[in-house]
Design a protein around this motif. Structure first.
Motif, PDB file in Angstrom:
ATOM      1  N   ILE A   6       0.862  -1.196   0.000  1.00 53.87           N
ATOM      2  CA  ILE A   6       0.000   0.000   0.000  1.00 53.87           C
ATOM      3  C   ILE A   6       0.889   1.235   0.000  1.00 53.87           C
ATOM      4  O   ILE A   6       1.959   1.237   0.607  1.00 53.87           O
ATOM      5  N   SER A   7       0.458   2.291  -0.669  1.00 56.95           N
ATOM      6  CA  SER A   7       1.225   3.532  -0.708  1.00 56.95           C
ATOM      7  C   SER A   7       1.109   4.249   0.640  1.00 56.95           C
ATOM      8  O   SER A   7       0.163   4.016   1.396  1.00 56.95           O
ATOM      9  N   PRO A   8       2.068   5.148   0.947  1.00 60.41           N
ATOM     10  CA  PRO A   8       1.979   5.901   2.217  1.00 60.41           C
ATOM     11  C   PRO A   8       0.676   6.693   2.325  1.00 60.41           C
ATOM     12  O   PRO A   8       0.104   6.791   3.407  1.00 60.41           O
ATOM     13  N   GLY A   9       0.208   7.258   1.193  1.00 63.08           N
ATOM     14  CA  GLY A   9      -1.039   8.018   1.213  1.00 63.08           C
ATOM     15  C   GLY A   9      -2.231   7.138   1.550  1.00 63.08           C
ATOM     16  O   GLY A   9      -3.100   7.517   2.354  1.00 63.08           O
ATOM     17  N   MET A  10      -2.270   5.930   0.961  1.00 67.03           N
ATOM     18  CA  MET A  10      -3.379   5.021   1.252  1.00 67.03           C
ATOM     19  C   MET A  10      -3.273   4.469   2.670  1.00 67.03           C
ATOM     20  O   MET A  10      -4.289   4.200   3.314  1.00 67.03           O
ATOM     21  N   GLN A  11      -2.052   4.289   3.157  1.00 69.29           N
ATOM     22  CA  GLN A  11      -1.902   3.843   4.538  1.00 69.29           C
ATOM     23  C   GLN A  11      -2.454   4.883   5.498  1.00 69.29           C
ATOM     24  O   GLN A  11      -3.088   4.559   6.500  1.00 69.29           O
ATOM     25  N   GLN A  12      -2.202   6.162   5.153  1.00 68.33           N
ATOM     26  CA  GLN A  12      -2.756   7.251   5.964  1.00 68.33           C
ATOM     27  C   GLN A  12      -4.287   7.180   5.955  1.00 68.33           C
ATOM     28  O   GLN A  12      -4.936   7.333   7.002  1.00 68.33           O
ATOM     29  N   TYR A  13      -4.883   6.923   4.787  1.00 66.51           N
ATOM     30  CA  TYR A  13      -6.342   6.789   4.687  1.00 66.51           C
ATOM     31  C   TYR A  13      -6.843   5.652   5.582  1.00 66.51           C
ATOM     32  O   TYR A  13      -7.800   5.817   6.348  1.00 66.51           O
ATOM     33  N   LEU A  14      -6.171   4.489   5.494  1.00 67.06           N
ATOM     34  CA  LEU A  14      -6.618   3.330   6.269  1.00 67.06           C
ATOM     35  C   LEU A  14      -6.496   3.579   7.769  1.00 67.06           C
ATOM     36  O   LEU A  14      -7.358   3.148   8.545  1.00 67.06           O
ATOM     37  N   ASP A  15      -5.441   4.281   8.178  1.00 70.54           N
ATOM     38  CA  ASP A  15      -5.279   4.583   9.607  1.00 70.54           C
ATOM     39  C   ASP A  15      -6.406   5.479  10.115  1.00 70.54           C
ATOM     40  O   ASP A  15      -6.935   5.269  11.213  1.00 70.54           O
ATOM     41  N   LEU A  51     -17.949   5.289 -10.207  1.00 74.00           N
ATOM     42  CA  LEU A  51     -17.042   4.449  -9.423  1.00 74.00           C
ATOM     43  C   LEU A  51     -15.840   4.080 -10.282  1.00 74.00           C
ATOM     44  O   LEU A  51     -15.984   3.447 -11.335  1.00 74.00           O
ATOM     45  N   THR A  52     -14.666   4.507  -9.865  1.00 75.77           N
ATOM     46  CA  THR A  52     -13.433   4.170 -10.578  1.00 75.77           C
ATOM     47  C   THR A  52     -12.562   3.344  -9.630  1.00 75.77           C
ATOM     48  O   THR A  52     -13.062   2.805  -8.644  1.00 75.77           O
ATOM     49  N   SER A  53     -11.295   3.253  -9.946  1.00 73.76           N
ATOM     50  CA  SER A  53     -10.402   2.508  -9.057  1.00 73.76           C
ATOM     51  C   SER A  53      -9.016   3.111  -9.079  1.00 73.76           C
ATOM     52  O   SER A  53      -8.597   3.731 -10.053  1.00 73.76           O
ATOM     53  N   ARG A  54      -8.317   2.931  -7.976  1.00 70.40           N
ATOM     54  CA  ARG A  54      -6.932   3.379  -7.843  1.00 70.40           C
ATOM     55  C   ARG A  54      -6.035   2.168  -8.102  1.00 70.40           C
ATOM     56  O   ARG A  54      -6.359   1.067  -7.686  1.00 70.40           O
ATOM     57  N   ASN A  55      -4.910   2.379  -8.775  1.00 67.68           N
ATOM     58  CA  ASN A  55      -4.017   1.278  -9.154  1.00 67.68           C
ATOM     59  C   ASN A  55      -4.755   0.257 -10.017  1.00 67.68           C
ATOM     60  O   ASN A  55      -4.880  -0.919  -9.654  1.00 67.68           O
ATOM     61  N   LYS A  56      -5.289   0.742 -11.157  1.00 69.67           N
ATOM     62  CA  LYS A  56      -6.137  -0.103 -12.007  1.00 69.67           C
ATOM     63  C   LYS A  56      -5.442  -1.379 -12.476  1.00 69.67           C
ATOM     64  O   LYS A  56      -6.091  -2.393 -12.717  1.00 69.67           O
ATOM     65  N   ASN A  57      -4.135  -1.294 -12.629  1.00 72.57           N
ATOM     66  CA  ASN A  57      -3.404  -2.449 -13.161  1.00 72.57           C
ATOM     67  C   ASN A  57      -2.955  -3.417 -12.069  1.00 72.57           C
ATOM     68  O   ASN A  57      -2.342  -4.445 -12.356  1.00 72.57           O
ATOM     69  N   PRO A  61      -7.294  -3.819  -7.529  1.00 75.31           N
ATOM     70  CA  PRO A  61      -7.472  -2.354  -7.605  1.00 75.31           C
ATOM     71  C   PRO A  61      -8.413  -1.864  -6.515  1.00 75.31           C
ATOM     72  O   PRO A  61      -9.355  -2.561  -6.117  1.00 75.31           O
ATOM     73  N   ILE A  62      -8.152  -0.660  -6.034  1.00 71.86           N
ATOM     74  CA  ILE A  62      -8.920  -0.102  -4.919  1.00 71.86           C
ATOM     75  C   ILE A  62     -10.095   0.708  -5.448  1.00 71.86           C
ATOM     76  O   ILE A  62      -9.893   1.676  -6.196  1.00 71.86           O
ATOM     77  N   PRO A  63     -11.347   0.352  -5.114  1.00 69.53           N
ATOM     78  CA  PRO A  63     -12.501   1.165  -5.559  1.00 69.53           C
ATOM     79  C   PRO A  63     -12.361   2.596  -5.061  1.00 69.53           C
ATOM     80  O   PRO A  63     -11.944   2.827  -3.925  1.00 69.53           O
ATOM     81  N   GLY A 100       7.099  14.745   2.223  1.00 71.98           N
ATOM     82  CA  GLY A 100       6.471  13.434   2.233  1.00 71.98           C
ATOM     83  C   GLY A 100       4.962  13.562   2.068  1.00 71.98           C
ATOM     84  O   GLY A 100       4.459  14.474   1.406  1.00 71.98           O
ATOM     85  N   VAL A 101       4.219  12.662   2.715  1.00 76.95           N
ATOM     86  CA  VAL A 101       2.764  12.655   2.609  1.00 76.95           C
ATOM     87  C   VAL A 101       2.174  13.870   3.321  1.00 76.95           C
ATOM     88  O   VAL A 101       2.586  14.197   4.443  1.00 76.95           O
TER      89      VAL A 101
END
Length: 843
Positions: A6-15, A51-57, A61-63, A100-101
């Motif tokens: 997971i990217s640092p930005g997405m980790q921040q979201y999950l936290d 509805l799109t997704s992050r990291n499509k490939n 992928p994350i909705p 950073g983030v």
């Protein structure tokens, strides 16, 4: 969720999401609020987002779904309106300067009970309710964040809790304890409340009175803790808690208020056709809210009622002053809610302009009341604090044409701040300075097409084409080279440019700083503004009562020391307004000290229900402090009103019409006192005839013998009219009809004595049923009446009811004996049908 790689930005979201699992998380990323994972999938469906997704490939992928930050409020409102929570995570630093983030944090959690800044907010109150208990005792606290009002009370049982929550029209309930399954089913499923758990208690001796009982302090503290936890800011507009008792007001449950159409029309759910619609001649949003409160909670304290009546009488007698007062109130804005916007840090220039206009109107309102010069107005006059220093500050500082935002300038008046004025002079005159410089250099250089231009990269510059390069003055210095021209600057041009750019940037920042200082100054006056708001709202409601009294020809009621009701030519004011005064038939209601109950008979559609509702509305209006629709009205002060009017079921709770009838009857029988008013309309009709009649008689006898409440009991069971021979405090009345040549006319007039028949077939005729069907019904009715006469040949035989026997047949008939021997509760349907066939054969 997949957390690997997971990217640092997405980790921040999950936290952050982990801290708010029960809320939609709006995660600020640049110009958008983004939602991810399940939040994105659900929100995309609810809000009709792409509805799109992050990291499509990626393998997983994350909705993702997003909304523009400038339009986010409407999406937040929609989610909250549907009963969801929304956590708003903002960027806490400038992305350009972040290492950073970008740091992000939740700045507010918006819930159904804490909505303040909404595109759908109206003038009605939005109460957030908290509940706790100690043993068998419950405590309930509620707050309106839009006004800062804060209340607490104790309740005896869970049924009373549900009644109060319904009366408050709450959408969210903060719980200080774990519910049982049954309680969860009632509050969460049947009442459709968002349930939020709060176990921590906030201590605040400024808001929560130490003299409250322990459970009251606990529930208030948990409510306060929940509000601080969701709003994440100091709330300076919260008012000191007020303790109240349910018995301090005329008690009416939610069903009673609905059946009487107090705040909305029970059939349409709209304001039109309600008592609120009739009474609302208010001119301010604050007055409108207070009017709803007064309708919802009439008083039982005679002194307070008389205080209101006295002021209404004064306003009624002062026509010209009242007209001026009405005009002055039109310029009063909702400063009660404006105070909360100041506390939340959401005040805009237009809010302060509205505040200034309101404060500017207060001296005129006060002068009008002083001109009336009546002792009953003294308290109100004293409470009208115009706060002249605040009015002067806003009037001097805020430009009347200020923009809707606070970050783009043009909100502070010229002359308020010297430095700001200097910046404005530079911006205003700088354009002229550049024009003068352009003309001067063109003349001295001989370059006829010399001109000054501007772009963000090079700033201000002289534009010189290649053909004129030989004429460029020595004091020009090159800034940029283009294919066909050169760009030059001068020290003088750079100086003017610096002054103009500095003025442009710094003036906006300075205006923002000045506005923030003014907003902080306004915050110091929140307490005085709230007191002023209450006084203005009270003036508004009482002038509204006077206007309605004049328009609807209302009279001042008298409160009797005895329990006598004497209403001469009373009217149902809402029905009268809808129908027109010429079409409405008034009715007197008279129950002396020895008459506790009227048994009302008469045809359906003849006006029995209107007659009953009329009395309830007159009582409610009287105890609000209003005048009432009658020629004269003498009434006692009631402690409660209980009703069962109209047929309705509660399918969500799994309750039939008859079950609802019995539950409402049970509430009246158990809770009513001799000072209560009971209105029962056609009680018992939801079951078999003799079941219903037996229950109706038993209820009448119980109220008569054990409660003694003033009661209007409408029924189509004519057999009950003989009860006046046994029950000393009961009298028969009926709705008069005129029958001539087979045609029946309902006179809608109450007369003494019982009705002679029900005229049900005539009502069916009015409804438009086919003539052949009506003739058949009339034939069947005649046959049934003949059979009835055969069963009871003697007029002197005891009545079915007074005989305590509801027998259809002659005693000792073999069919009766066989029927009595049947164990119907343990028979299969087929056995029951066979038994019925055998009984028919015996007949």
């Amino acid at each position: 969720m997949i957390k690997e790689k997971i990217s640092p930005g997405m980790q921040q979201y999950l936290d952050i999401k982990a801290q708010h699992p029960d809320a939609f998380l709006l995660f600020r990323m640049g110009d958008f609020y983004e939602l991810f994972y399940d939040d994105a999938v659900e929100a995309a469906q609810i809000l009709e987002l792409t509805l799109t997704s992050r990291n499509k490939n990626a393998e997983n992928p994350i909705p993702m779904a997003g909304v523009p930050y400038h339009a986010a409020q409407q999406y937040i409102d929609t989610l909250v309106e549907l009963g969801h929570k929304v956590a708003i995570a903002e960027q806490m630093e400038d992305p350009k300067q972040a290492v950073g983030v970008v740091k992000r944090a939740v700045v507010q959690i918006v819930t159904p009970g804490t909505v303040v800044d909404s595109t759908k907010t109206d003038s009605e109150s939005n109460f957030l309710v908290a509940l706790d208990h100690a043993g068998a005792e419950y405590a309930l606290s509620y707050m309106d964040l839009t006004t800062g009002q804060f209340f607490v009370t104790k309740l005896s049982d869970f049924a009373a809790v549900c009644g109060e929550v319904r009366n408050l029209r709450a959408r969210e309930l903060v719980l200080g304890f774990d519910l049982t399954e049954d309680q969860q089913a009632i509050l969460g499923n049947q009442m459709n409340l968002l349930l939020s758990l709060e176990k921590e208690v906030a201590e605040d001796i400024q808001l929560i009175n130490p003299s409250l009982s322990p459970v009251e302090k606990t529930v208030a503290g948990k409510l306060l803790r929940y509000v601080h936890r969701t709003q994440l800011r100091e709330l300076s507009h919260l008012q000191k808690i007020q303790r109240y008792e349910i018995k301090d007001y005329l008690q009416m449950d939610y069903a009673t208020k609905a059946s009487l159409d107090l705040l909305e029309n029970g059939r349409t759910g709209k304001k039109h056709g309600s008592l609120y619609w009739l009474m609302d001649q208010t001119k301010t949003a604050m007055g409108m809210r207070l009017l709803r409160t007064w309708i919802d909670r009439p008083l039982v304290d005679k002194e307070r009622i008389l205080e209101r009546q006295n002021i209404v009488q004064v306003f009624l007698d002062s026509f010209f002053e009242r007209s001026d007062l009405t005009e002055s109130l039109k310029g009063v804005y909702d400063i009660e809610r404006l105070a909360s916007r100041v506390s939340f840090g959401k005040t805009l220039p237009k809010d302060l302009l509205q505040l200034a206009q309101t404060l500017g109107n207060v001296p005129a309102i006060k002068a009008i009341l002083e001109q009336i010069n009546h002792p009953s107005l003294a308290v109100l006059i004293a409470q009208l604090d115009a706060i002249p220093e605040l009015h002067a500050l806003i009037s001097a500082a805020i430009d009347p044409d200020a923009q809707g935002t606070i970050s783009e300038g043009n909100i502070i008046k010229t002359g308020f701040d010297q430095q700001l004025d200097q910046y404005r002079i530079v911006m205003r005159e700088g354009t002229g300075w550049i024009a003068e410089m352009e003309a001067k250099e063109r003349a001295s250089s001989g370059i006829n097409n010399l001109k000054i231009d501007y772009n963000k990269k090079d700033g201000y510059y002289f534009h010189v084409t290649n053909s004129n390069l030989g004429q460029v003055p020595d004091h020009f210095f090159r800034k940029a080279t283009l294919k066909n021209s050169e760009r030059y600057g001068t020290e003088e041009l750079a100086k003017i440019e610096g002054q103009m750019l500095e003025a442009r940037d710094k003036s906006s920042n300075l205006e923002y700083e000045i506005f923030m200082r003014i907003r902080q100054e306004v915050e110091k006056y929140i307490g005085r503004l709230q007191s002023l708001a209450k006084a203005l709202a009270t003036v508004d409601v009482l002038q509204s009562f006077a206007v309605v009294a004049e328009l609807q020809h209302l009279v001042r009621p008298n409160f009797t020391a005895s329990r006598t009701i004497a209403v001469e030519n009373g009217r149902h004011p809402v029905v009268e307004k809808v129908m027109g005064a010429q079409s409405y038939i008034p009715n007197s209601v008279n129950l002396d000290d020895q008459t506790h109950m009227q048994l009302i008979t008469g045809p359906n559609m003849s006006g029995k229900s209107t007659y009953m509702r009329q009395l309830a509305i007159i009582v409610i209006m009287a105890q609000m402090g209003s005048f009432v629709p009658a020629d004269q009205a003498d009434v006692p002060i009631f402690d409660a009103i209980f009703t069962r009017i109209g047929a309705a079921d509660d399918l969500i709770s799994g309750q039939s019409t008859f079950m609802v009838e019995m539950m409402e009857a049970n509430k009246a029988v158990r809770l009513a006192s001799s000072d209560s008013l009971i209105l029962f309309d056609e009680l018992g009709r939801g079951t078999a005839t003799y079941d219903g009649m037996a229950l109706a008689q038993a209820i009448i006898e119980h109220i008569h013998n054990h409660i003694g409440a003033k009661t209007l009991f409408a029924t189509h069971y004519h057999e009950l009219t003989s009860l006046d021979q046994e029950l000393y405090h009961l009298e028969n009345v009926h709705v008069s009809t005129l029958e001539k040549n087979g045609q029946v006319t309902f006179l809608h007039k109450i007369a003494a004595g019982p009705a002679d028949k029900s005229y049900g077939i005539h009502v069916a005729k009015i409804a438009g049923l086919p003539e052949s069907l009506l003739q058949r019904a009339d034939h069947i009715l005649q046959e049934l009446e003949k059979q009835s006469a055969q069963v009871s040949p003697s007029k002197e035989a005891p009545s079915l009811l007074t005989n305590q026997q509801l027998d259809l047949f002659v005693p000792e008939h073999p069919v009766i004996t066989a029927l009595q021997d049947l164990d119907v509760y343990n028979m299969t349907p087929m056995e029951a049908m066979n038994a019925l066939a055998a009984l028919k054969q015996k007949l």
